[in-house]
Design an enzyme around this catalytic site. Structure first.
Site, PDB file in Angstrom:
ATOM      1  N   PHE A 281       0.346  10.373  -7.620  1.00 24.65           N
ATOM      2  CA  PHE A 281       0.364   8.923  -7.411  1.00 24.65           C
ATOM      3  C   PHE A 281      -0.356   8.206  -8.545  1.00 24.65           C
ATOM      4  CE2 PHE A 281       0.133  10.593  -2.864  1.00 24.65           C
ATOM      5  CZ  PHE A 281       1.490  10.784  -2.830  1.00 24.65           C
TER       6      PHE A 281
ATOM      7  N   GLY B   3       0.842  -1.205   0.000  1.00 24.05           N
ATOM      8  CA  GLY B   3       0.000   0.000   0.000  1.00 24.05           C
ATOM      9  C   GLY B   3       0.872   1.248   0.000  1.00 24.05           C
TER      10      GLY B   3
ATOM     11  N   TRP C  17       2.425   1.581  -3.421  1.00 21.42           N
ATOM     12  CA  TRP C  17       1.430   2.037  -4.403  1.00 21.42           C
ATOM     13  C   TRP C  17       1.499   3.570  -4.555  1.00 21.42           C
ATOM     14  CZ3 TRP C  17      -2.652   5.471  -3.904  1.00 21.42           C
ATOM     15  CH2 TRP C  17      -3.562   5.505  -4.959  1.00 21.42           C
ATOM     16  N   HIS C  18       1.807   4.249  -3.432  1.00 20.65           N
ATOM     17  CA  HIS C  18       1.819   5.715  -3.469  1.00 20.65           C
ATOM     18  C   HIS C  18       2.967   6.267  -4.294  1.00 20.65           C
ATOM     19  CE1 HIS C  18      -0.988   5.224  -0.128  1.00 20.65           C
ATOM     20  NE2 HIS C  18      -1.415   6.421  -0.451  1.00 20.65           N
ATOM     21  N   GLY C  19       4.045   5.544  -4.372  1.00 17.03           N
ATOM     22  CA  GLY C  19       5.153   6.086  -5.162  1.00 17.03           C
ATOM     23  C   GLY C  19       6.396   5.243  -5.040  1.00 17.03           C
TER      24      GLY C  19
END
Lengths: 280, 451
Positions: B451, B316, B319-321
């Site tokens: 993102f 998770g 996923w943001h970067g």
């Protein structure tokens, strides 16, 4: 769909009416009560000496000292980043109301051209301030005139005056060290023709209204001044013209503890500078 | 084209009447949604339009192929291919350079990285599409034969670039059946949009004027300024993202396509599992349903539950970067969830809220800092707190006032926009007055767009 559009129109209409109401209420209270310098000026505009310019002017002349200890009728209208357009508007406003006054203007401020929406706050106080923001959003959305730092300062100074607003800090050792090794591409004082033209315009406007324009260059920290390569030529140019009353305050030999950073003096030296300017 | 721009206003002023002119022709209305969404996306970067369309086509046909496949083996192979292709594209654009760089750092071999731009919204629309094919595989959904409706679901402009992450099983029925549009719902949508603009333009963007210079000049600012910037950043990211979501949900309501709630006052959470049920709900529920549960969830014993939790939160974060900071941020939240399950703390309400908020705020440092070194430096500065000088006093006072208004919004008049009455009208006027009085009008982009 029609009901929704009707509701949308009602919302927009009520918001427009409310924002005017809130603007009028806030502005009226602040104009009457705030002790912020520009509000004080628009409330009581008549003085013998006016200081104009950016933060270098703010920190040079100690208004509280000048008025209380030297009993001078002086108001420091300087504000951080004040640009030429605002200085011109204020000079026009003073000229329209007053004669036989001295207008002391810090000259680096005359080269500030950055657009500044702060002064939309005062567009309702003077036709000269208004002209800067004519046909902009501020004309129609009154409340946006208060959407700036001047509004916050006006609130902050509701209970006390900003006449003592001068930097209290002393330049740090780190900054002194950094200044020694600083490689500066000096453009601060570079545009001499524009500066001279603006100074001449101010002198002409003030002369028309029997007011006297006096220019000064606020002190720089000496190590920093050495890096301003345009400085000697600037002083030569101004002095060779013989048309301006001009004081280069870098000649005052301000000690290190009289600076708050490279380009601003502090409360200690503000007394010395105020004394000098008042006696000249 | 950001929501808080004059161009978006023009866009809506053209889209809105056309949409309602076509209100009796569902098919044409869907064509309009699709065209408008593609135009909206092209305004960001038209070069990635083909990638978006390729993604739409790919998953549309994979959906049909998975559904039509006769034996479970073929179904599984098709699903795996779809997942690999989706994740592969996402990996290539978002993570390729990061992994090359990390590989180089660890091995001291110098593989050259590629000059790749990140297509905006790729993380969001990849997850939209993935949920579609996975749900078809699990027989939770039948594939649609209406390509335009499917494409409109993936590209629907209010949610295209920053979510919420919608599921096809929720969204497709809204695009394939006649939509209910009435004045009550539209007015409610308008109120929610107003709240969204207030959160974004008044709170988040104003906080940004204080926080950004601090994070960009850490050695030059005081310890107290850094501490305040860290605290205010919690409110900035919340108002920025939930403000965006409010605008997206409000637009959806106006167009009769309701989107899922994405935030539920997360800073009032008493623990971290509650926090993740309230923060970016569409992502956390997506990760729960398509990652945590397939990994085994809590069905395979305590240790596996903790490992699954940790992997889910770690991914998770990723996923943001593509950055170690996001990985650490995700890993920390994974650790908090494990600790919470291990020790089962029970603290009084307010203390629990305060502690959860405090730890969340400290963890945001890894999310916001530009490098890991910066994050550690910030932690060191705020715990020593030697220099308490504050230069932007006026801005700080303003920020305290504005975060106070956020508390009122989230505590006293929560979800006021659900009702259409005089109270809602007055609140809308107050919020609009605040926008005029305090908004920065800087047209700042939304944080989650990156993102």
């Amino acid at each position: 769909m029609l009901l929704f559009i009707k509701r949308l129109c009602i919302l927009l209409l009520l918001t427009m009416v409310t924002q005017i109401g809130v603007y009028v209420a806030l502005k009226t209270i602040l104009d009457h009560k705030s002790e912020f310098r520009l509000s004080r000026y628009f409330r009581h505009p008549l003085h013998q000496i006016y200081i104009l310019g950016n933060s270098r002017a703010v920190n040079s002349v100690n208004e509280q000292y000048a008025t209380q200890s030297r009993h001078a009728d002086l108001i420091n209208l300087g504000f951080n980043g004040m640009n030429y357009q605002t200085i011109k508007a204020l000079i026009n406003d003073i000229n329209a109301k007053q004669s036989n006054a001295n207008l002391l203007i810090e000259i680096t401020s005359l080269l500030e051209d950055k657009e500044d929406d702060n002064y939309a706050y005062y567009m309702g106080n003077s036709p000269f301030m208004h002209v800067q923001y004519k046909n902009t959003k501020y004309e129609y959305l009154h409340l946006m005139r208060l959407n700036n730092e001047l509004f916050l300062r006006n609130i902050y100074y509701l209970r006390k005056s900003d006449a003592d607003w001068v930097n209290k800090y002393t330049i740090s050792e780190n900054l002194i060290e950094e200044t020694r090794t600083l490689a500066l591409n000096d453009t601060t004082l570079g545009n001499r023709p524009l500066l001279i033209e603006r100074m001449q315009n101010i002198v002409a406007t003030c002369n028309q209204h029997n007011n006297k324009a006096v220019f000064f260059l606020a002190p720089y920290y000496p190590e920093y001044l050495k890096k301003l390569t345009q400085y000697p030529a600037l002083i030569d140019t101004i002095q060779s013209l013989h048309t301006f009353t001009f004081h280069d305050l870098n000649t005052l030999q301000i000690p290190t503890n009289g600076f708050s950073d490279r380009i601003h003096t502090n409360v200690t030296s503000s007394l010395q500078i105020s004394d000098y300017l008042l006696s000249h | 084209m950001v929501f808080n721009s004059i161009n978006f206003l023009y866009f809506i002023l053209i889209f809105f009447p056309l949409y309602f002119l076509l209100s009796r022709k569902l098919k044409l209305q869907n064509y309009l949604i699709l065209l408008a969404s593609l135009f909206f996306y092209a305004c960001w970067d038209y070069r990635f339009l083909t990638l978006l369309l390729a993604n739409v086509c790919m998953d549309y046909y994979f959906g049909i192929a998975i559904y039509n496949a006769q034996d479970p083996g073929s179904k599984k192979r098709l699903l795996n291919t779809a997942v690999i292709m989706n994740i592969g594209i996402l990996f290539f654009f978002k993570y390729f350079n990061f992994f090359i760089q990390s590989f180089n750092d660890f091995t001291h071999i110098q593989l050259s990285s590629l000059n790749i731009l990140l297509p905006i919204g790729i993380s969001f629309y990849t997850f939209h599409s993935l949920s579609y094919t996975i749900d078809i595989y699990h027989n939770k959904l039948a594939p649609t034969r209406d390509f335009v409706a499917y494409a409109s679901f993936v590209t629907f402009f209010p949610q295209l670039v920053a979510g919420p992450i919608s599921r096809a099983k929720d969204m497709l029925p809204k695009l394939t059946t006649k939509r209910k549009i009435d004045a009550e719902r539209m007015s409610s949508g308008l109120s929610q949009i107003t709240q969204g603009f207030f959160k974004k333009m008044v709170i988040a963007d104003t906080i940004a004027t204080f926080v950004d210079p601090v994070f960009n000049n850490l050695p030059m600012v005081s310890d107290l300024s850094i501490l305040l910037a860290v605290i205010f950043y919690s409110f900035q990211i919340y108002c920025d993202f939930s403000g965006y979501t409010d605008i997206a949900l409000g637009l959806g309501r106006i167009f009769g396509i309701e989107l899922k709630v994405n935030f539920n006052r997360p800073y009032f959470s008493k623990n971290f599992s509650e926090f993740w049920e309230r923060w970016h709900i569409s992502l956390s529920s997506w990760l729960r349903d398509y990652l945590y549960i397939p990994l085994g969830g809590n069905r395979k014993g305590t240790v596996r539950t903790y490992i699954n939790l940790f992997i889910t939160m770690l991914l998770g974060g990723l996923w943001h970067g593509a950055s170690y900071n996001f990985i650490i941020w995700g890993a920390l939240h994974g650790i908090y969830l494990i600790i919470q399950r291990l020790f089962k703390f029970k603290l009084p309400g307010l203390i629990a809220i305060f502690i959860t908020f405090g730890i969340t705020t400290l963890t945001w440092i890894f999310f916001r800092a530009q490098t890991l070194h910066d994050a550690m430096y910030i932690l060191q500065r705020i715990f020593t707190l030697h220099n308490k000088q504050l230069t932007s006093v006026f801005t700080v006072i303003k920020l305290f006032y504005l975060t106070g208004t956020l508390l009122v919004l989230d505590l006293l008049i929560v979800n006021y926009f659900e009702k259409v009455n005089r109270k809602a009208l007055i609140i809308n006027i107050v919020l609009l007055v605040h926008i005029l009085l305090f908004s920065t009008f800087s047209g700042n982009s939304f944080i989650y767009f990156q993102f």
